[in-house]
Design a protein around this motif. Structure first.
Motif, PDB file in Angstrom:
ATOM      1  N   UNK A 196      47.026  47.570  56.275  1.00 40.84           N
ATOM      2  CA  UNK A 196      45.922  47.179  55.505  1.00 40.84           C
ATOM      3  C   UNK A 196      46.298  46.478  54.263  1.00 40.84           C
ATOM      4  N   UNK A 197      47.489  46.752  53.617  1.00 41.11           N
ATOM      5  CA  UNK A 197      47.797  45.904  52.390  1.00 41.11           C
ATOM      6  C   UNK A 197      48.061  44.477  53.083  1.00 41.11           C
ATOM      7  N   UNK A 198      48.474  44.654  54.036  1.00 39.11           N
ATOM      8  CA  UNK A 198      48.834  43.023  54.629  1.00 39.11           C
ATOM      9  C   UNK A 198      47.539  42.357  54.973  1.00 39.11           C
ATOM     10  N   UNK A 199      46.539  42.912  55.532  1.00 36.82           N
ATOM     11  CA  UNK A 199      45.438  42.346  55.735  1.00 36.82           C
ATOM     12  C   UNK A 199      44.788  41.842  54.428  1.00 36.82           C
ATOM     13  N   UNK A 200      45.230  42.631  53.492  1.00 34.38           N
ATOM     14  CA  UNK A 200      44.283  42.297  52.163  1.00 34.38           C
ATOM     15  C   UNK A 200      45.114  41.339  51.398  1.00 34.38           C
ATOM     16  N   UNK A 201      46.335  41.237  51.590  1.00 34.01           N
ATOM     17  CA  UNK A 201      47.107  40.068  50.929  1.00 34.01           C
ATOM     18  C   UNK A 201      47.113  38.789  51.387  1.00 34.01           C
ATOM     19  N   UNK A 202      46.604  38.038  50.492  1.00 34.50           N
ATOM     20  CA  UNK A 202      46.633  36.551  50.844  1.00 34.50           C
ATOM     21  C   UNK A 202      47.652  35.860  51.227  1.00 34.50           C
ATOM     22  N   UNK A 203      48.812  36.388  50.528  1.00 33.98           N
ATOM     23  CA  UNK A 203      50.122  35.862  50.617  1.00 33.98           C
ATOM     24  C   UNK A 203      50.852  36.431  51.922  1.00 33.98           C
ATOM     25  N   UNK A 204      50.195  37.213  52.685  1.00 34.08           N
ATOM     26  CA  UNK A 204      50.784  37.735  53.963  1.00 34.08           C
ATOM     27  C   UNK A 204      50.765  36.723  55.062  1.00 34.08           C
ATOM     28  N   UNK A 205      51.859  36.248  55.579  1.00 32.82           N
ATOM     29  CA  UNK A 205      51.974  35.437  56.519  1.00 32.82           C
ATOM     30  C   UNK A 205      51.730  36.062  57.977  1.00 32.82           C
ATOM     31  N   UNK A 206      51.851  35.131  58.874  1.00 25.76           N
ATOM     32  CA  UNK A 206      51.436  35.580  60.283  1.00 25.76           C
ATOM     33  C   UNK A 206      52.452  36.265  60.782  1.00 25.76           C
ATOM     34  N   UNK A 207      53.788  36.335  60.454  1.00 22.83           N
ATOM     35  CA  UNK A 207      54.837  36.849  60.950  1.00 22.83           C
ATOM     36  C   UNK A 207      54.992  38.411  60.331  1.00 22.83           C
ATOM     37  N   UNK A 208      54.665  38.494  59.047  1.00 21.48           N
ATOM     38  CA  UNK A 208      54.483  39.939  58.392  1.00 21.48           C
ATOM     39  C   UNK A 208      53.304  40.468  58.982  1.00 21.48           C
ATOM     40  N   UNK A 209      52.365  40.075  59.382  1.00 20.56           N
ATOM     41  CA  UNK A 209      51.067  40.482  60.043  1.00 20.56           C
ATOM     42  C   UNK A 209      51.303  41.044  61.337  1.00 20.56           C
ATOM     43  N   UNK A 210      52.069  40.333  62.232  1.00 21.46           N
ATOM     44  CA  UNK A 210      52.391  40.568  63.283  1.00 21.46           C
ATOM     45  C   UNK A 210      53.333  41.770  63.235  1.00 21.46           C
ATOM     46  N   UNK A 211      54.296  41.769  62.620  1.00 17.93           N
ATOM     47  CA  UNK A 211      55.304  43.021  62.443  1.00 17.93           C
ATOM     48  C   UNK A 211      54.367  44.205  61.999  1.00 17.93           C
ATOM     49  N   UNK A 212      53.648  44.015  61.029  1.00 19.02           N
ATOM     50  CA  UNK A 212      52.726  45.264  60.675  1.00 19.02           C
ATOM     51  C   UNK A 212      51.854  45.977  61.571  1.00 19.02           C
ATOM     52  N   UNK A 213      51.248  44.773  62.319  1.00 19.83           N
ATOM     53  CA  UNK A 213      50.515  45.354  63.592  1.00 19.83           C
ATOM     54  C   UNK A 213      51.417  46.001  64.708  1.00 19.83           C
ATOM     55  N   UNK A 214      52.503  45.471  64.975  1.00 14.40           N
ATOM     56  CA  UNK A 214      53.430  45.930  65.966  1.00 14.40           C
ATOM     57  C   UNK A 214      53.961  47.589  65.376  1.00 14.40           C
ATOM     58  N   UNK A 215      54.133  47.701  64.360  1.00 13.50           N
ATOM     59  CA  UNK A 215      54.713  49.093  63.813  1.00 13.50           C
ATOM     60  C   UNK A 215      53.387  50.213  63.571  1.00 13.50           C
ATOM     61  N   UNK A 216      52.421  49.613  63.560  1.00 13.56           N
ATOM     62  CA  UNK A 216      50.962  50.565  63.449  1.00 13.56           C
ATOM     63  C   UNK A 216      50.986  51.156  64.799  1.00 13.56           C
ATOM     64  N   UNK A 217      51.021  50.090  65.877  1.00 13.09           N
ATOM     65  CA  UNK A 217      50.889  50.352  67.270  1.00 13.09           C
ATOM     66  C   UNK A 217      51.819  51.621  67.873  1.00 13.09           C
ATOM     67  N   UNK A 218      53.079  51.058  67.331  1.00  6.44           N
ATOM     68  CA  UNK A 218      54.374  52.040  67.845  1.00  6.44           C
ATOM     69  C   UNK A 218      53.892  53.609  67.204  1.00  6.44           C
ATOM     70  N   UNK A 219      53.515  53.401  66.122  1.00  2.42           N
ATOM     71  CA  UNK A 219      53.321  54.802  65.253  1.00  2.42           C
ATOM     72  C   UNK A 219      52.270  55.680  66.066  1.00  2.42           C
TER      73      UNK A 219
END
Length: 434
Positions: free
Chosen positions: A212-235
């Protein structure tokens, strides 16, 4: 103080008379200061053996007669002495001397008694008044000893009763602790499982928060977003919340059931002890039976099947905690009398005479000589250190104090039956007025 010294303290050193002395001479001796306290004077022979006593009253009777002193005063005193006086040995005890004197005493009292030594020689006089004072002092001393013994006995009895109560309390606490440990055990296990199952959910929540923080952060790049999505899915896959619902509901249900059992035991223990109630209240004795069974469950469950046949009972005024103590003692004894797996039957009913509680087991039973002593204090058939012998004695006293009766029937090899009967209020009132 020895027996001899007790009589020695009563000895009056009075100089004896000779039988040849005249009546007038003896009468003058009675007027002397040293003889005023005596009712009589002793007469002895040449070997110091007592011959008799000359009574002051006898001489007064003579002198009251007309010309009595002139006509008889010159006669030897031996003519008017009592030749069968009271003679007491110094070797006798104070009690023996008192018994001997009072048995031969004549009223009105006109003579003292002669004290002799072991050889029969004259030692002195004793007065009845001194003897009575000595006996009164002895009785007072013994009363003090008896009073102290009674105080000590009551203190010992109170200590023994407290010891029996503490022994019963220890058994009860051990049983309740065992009963509490079972639900506490799986409540604890369920809580540990809940904690283990909750940890992946906490990790899932943390991963979703980072996403959620990554989605709300304009400076979050695609790689960071992808990593956050992957971590959430694993959890999410690790937590598997869709599979946890049924397990959690079962764990919550089991935990609540265990807590309810603990609460039931706590309420039962409080009801058993009646800690928050009056010493005497109107109760249904069936409630006392259920409460005692709950507390005694640990002692009984592996020993016997309990069959309850409880009838409808009127409420009666009693001390519930004391009645519970009686029932717990009978239940515990019944379980201990059973070898292997047995049966305990509990019945309750009411009739015109009162309320009756019957407790019967199919244990070892008792021979007549044992059954005759079971209500005696300190009598026990248990090994040394395993019983005070006061349980049934206290139970008998409790039932008796309630105006009731406790009876027993037993036969070796067939079991034992106790019957507790308590009077109804109207019945008790009629007995008191009878």
């Amino acid at each position: 103080m020895t027996h001899a010294s007790a009589l020695q303290s009563l000895l009056r050193a009075v100089k004896p008379l000779a039988a040849s002395m005249s009546i007038n001479e003896v009468a003058d001796l009675f007027l002397a200061a040293e003889h005023r306290a005596f009712l009589s004077l002793p007469v002895v022979d040449e070997n110091n053996r007592p011959l008799g006593l000359v009574s002051r009253a006898t001489l007064q009777d003579i002198f009251m007669q007309r010309f009595g002193r002139d006509l008889r005063g010159r006669h030897p005193v031996g003519e008017v002495m009592n030749d069968a006086p009271l003679i007491v040995s110094l070797e006798a005890s104070l009690e023996e001397a008192s018994k001997q004197v009072t048995a031969q005493l004549q009223y009105p009292i006109t003579e003292d008694f002669v004290l002799i030594d072991a050889q029969g020689g004259y030692c002195g006089l004793g007065t009845v008044l001194d003897l009575l004072k000595a006996m009164e002092a002895r009785v007072a001393q013994r009363n003090r000893v008896l009073r102290q013994a009674l105080v000590d006995l009551k203190e010992s009895q109170a200590q023994l009763l407290q010891s029996e109560k503490m022994a019963s309390l220890g058994q009860m606490v051990a049983g309740v602790a065992h009963e509490l440990n079972t639900p506490l055990g799986y409540v604890k296990n369920n809580v540990q499982l809940l904690r283990e199952l909750s940890e992946p959910l906490f990790e899932l929540a943390a991963a979703q928060a980072r996403l959620g923080q990554c989605l709300n952060d304009p400076d979050c790049d695609e790689a960071s977003l992808s990593q956050a999505l992957q971590a959430a899915e694993q959890a999410r896959q690790q937590a598997a919340p869709e599979l946890l619902a049924e397990d959690l509901q079962q764990l919550y249900g089991d935990t609540l059931y265990g807590l309810e059992q603990i609460a039931e035991l706590v309420v039962g223990l409080k009801d058993f002890a009646r800690l928050d109630r009056a010493m005497s209240e109107e109760v249904d004795l069936n409630d006392c039976i259920r409460s005692a069974l709950l507390i005694a469950r640990n002692h009984i469950k592996d020993k016997a099947e309990v069959v309850q046949q409880l009838g409808e009972l009127p409420r009666i005024a009693c001390a519930p905690s004391q009645i519970n103590q009686v029932l717990l003692n009978l239940l515990t004894n019944a379980a201990q009398a059973i070898d292997g797996k047995g049966r305990i039957q509990i019945r309750s009913w009411a009739d015109a005479q009162g309320i009756h509680l019957s407790l019967q087991d199919n244990g070892r039973g008792m021979p007549p000589e044992v059954m005759a002593k079971i209500f005696d204090p300190f009598f026990t058939t248990k090994p040394v250190g395993q019983g005070t012998g006061l349980g049934l004695s206290i139970s008998y006293k409790i039932v008796q104090d309630h105006g009731g009766q406790i009876r027993v029937a037993s036969e070796p090899g067939r079991g034992t039956r106790f019957l507790v009967s308590l009077p109804l209020p109207a019945t008790a009132a009629m007995k008191r007025s009878a």
